[in-house]
Scaffold this motif. Structure first.
Motif, short mmCIF file in Angstrom:
data_model
loop_
_atom_site.label_atom_id
_atom_site.label_comp_id
_atom_site.label_asym_id
_atom_site.label_seq_id
_atom_site.Cartn_x
_atom_site.Cartn_y
_atom_site.Cartn_z
N SER A 193 39.40 -23.68 29.60
CA SER A 193 39.46 -22.56 30.51
C SER A 193 40.86 -21.97 30.42
CB SER A 193 39.18 -23.02 31.94
OG SER A 193 39.33 -21.95 32.84
N THR A 194 40.96 -20.64 30.36
CA THR A 194 42.26 -20.01 30.12
C THR A 194 42.61 -19.01 31.21
OG1 THR A 194 41.25 -18.26 28.78
CG2 THR A 194 42.03 -20.21 27.62
N MET A 195 43.90 -18.75 31.33
CA MET A 195 44.40 -17.67 32.17
C MET A 195 45.65 -17.10 31.52
SD MET A 195 47.46 -18.36 33.80
CE MET A 195 47.39 -17.50 35.35
N TYR A 196 45.91 -15.82 31.80
CA TYR A 196 47.02 -15.11 31.19
C TYR A 196 47.80 -14.30 32.22
CZ TYR A 196 44.50 -16.07 26.85
OH TYR A 196 43.86 -16.69 25.79
N ALA A 197 49.07 -14.13 31.95
CA ALA A 197 49.85 -13.18 32.73
C ALA A 197 49.34 -11.78 32.41
CB ALA A 197 51.33 -13.29 32.36
N ASP A 198 49.38 -10.90 33.39
CA ASP A 198 48.87 -9.54 33.19
C ASP A 198 49.57 -8.84 32.02
OD1 ASP A 198 48.38 -8.78 36.73
OD2 ASP A 198 47.10 -9.79 35.27
N SER A 199 50.83 -9.14 31.82
CA SER A 199 51.62 -8.46 30.80
C SER A 199 51.19 -8.80 29.37
CB SER A 199 53.11 -8.79 30.98
OG SER A 199 53.32 -10.19 30.87
N VAL A 200 50.43 -9.87 29.20
CA VAL A 200 50.04 -10.28 27.84
C VAL A 200 48.53 -10.24 27.61
CG1 VAL A 200 52.09 -11.75 27.73
CG2 VAL A 200 49.87 -12.77 28.25
N LYS A 201 47.78 -9.94 28.65
CA LYS A 201 46.32 -9.90 28.50
C LYS A 201 45.91 -8.93 27.41
CE LYS A 201 44.89 -11.28 33.15
NZ LYS A 201 44.32 -10.82 34.45
N GLY A 202 44.99 -9.37 26.57
CA GLY A 202 44.51 -8.52 25.49
C GLY A 202 45.36 -8.58 24.23
N ARG A 203 46.54 -9.19 24.33
CA ARG A 203 47.44 -9.28 23.17
C ARG A 203 47.67 -10.73 22.74
NH1 ARG A 203 52.57 -7.81 23.61
NH2 ARG A 203 52.74 -8.25 25.85
N PHE A 204 47.73 -11.63 23.69
CA PHE A 204 48.00 -13.05 23.40
C PHE A 204 46.72 -13.86 23.59
CE2 PHE A 204 52.82 -13.23 24.58
CZ PHE A 204 53.05 -12.14 23.75
N THR A 205 46.60 -14.90 22.80
CA THR A 205 45.47 -15.83 22.92
C THR A 205 45.99 -17.26 22.88
OG1 THR A 205 43.98 -14.27 21.82
CG2 THR A 205 43.26 -16.57 21.98
N ILE A 206 45.66 -18.02 23.91
CA ILE A 206 46.03 -19.43 23.95
C ILE A 206 44.82 -20.26 23.54
CG2 ILE A 206 45.46 -19.73 26.42
CD1 ILE A 206 47.91 -21.64 26.58
#
Length: 120
Positions: A55-68
């Motif tokens: 299950s993942t979560m991202y900071a708004d500033s990297v959503k759509g650009r970074f993938t963990i």
């Protein structure tokens, strides 16, 4: 328990980098794994998080650009960073919550920082 991070470097804006962080040592399980970053003069901030169930979560500033992502067999977490911007520049730190024994507590471990510099 040690966390060994790698993959930082210098890249032009719009480029990509992939960070890796491997956990080693003696432990029962590696639970949540995260990437944080710290820009000069700023506080360390959470970039992305992944649980042992992916299950993942991202900071708004990297959503759509970074993938963990992570490989549980290798106890390794990755951060694929695309469309990099100058504001992504900073030291990136991996963090993990690790249970070192079957019935033991969960402890926090940090890797050394790996520098990411995005030139505009």
């Amino acid at each position: 328990v040690q966390l060994q991070a790698s993959g930082g470097g210098l890249v032009q804006a719009g480029g990509s980098l992939r960070l890796s962080c491997a956990a080693s040592g003696t432990f029962f399980s590696v639970n949540t794994m995260d990437w944080y970053r710290q820009a000069p003069g700023k506080q360390r901030e959470l970039v992305a998080r992944i649980t042992s169930y992916h299950s993942t979560m991202y900071a708004d500033s990297v959503k759509g650009r970074f993938t963990i992502s992570r490989d549980n067999f290798k106890n390794t977490v990755y951060l694929q960073m695309n469309s990099l911007k100058s504001e992504d520049t900073g030291a990136y730190y991996c963090h993990a919550k690790v249970t070192t024994s079957r019935y033991g507590p969960e402890d926090d471990y940090w890797g050394h920082g790996t520098q990411v510099t995005v030139s505009s």
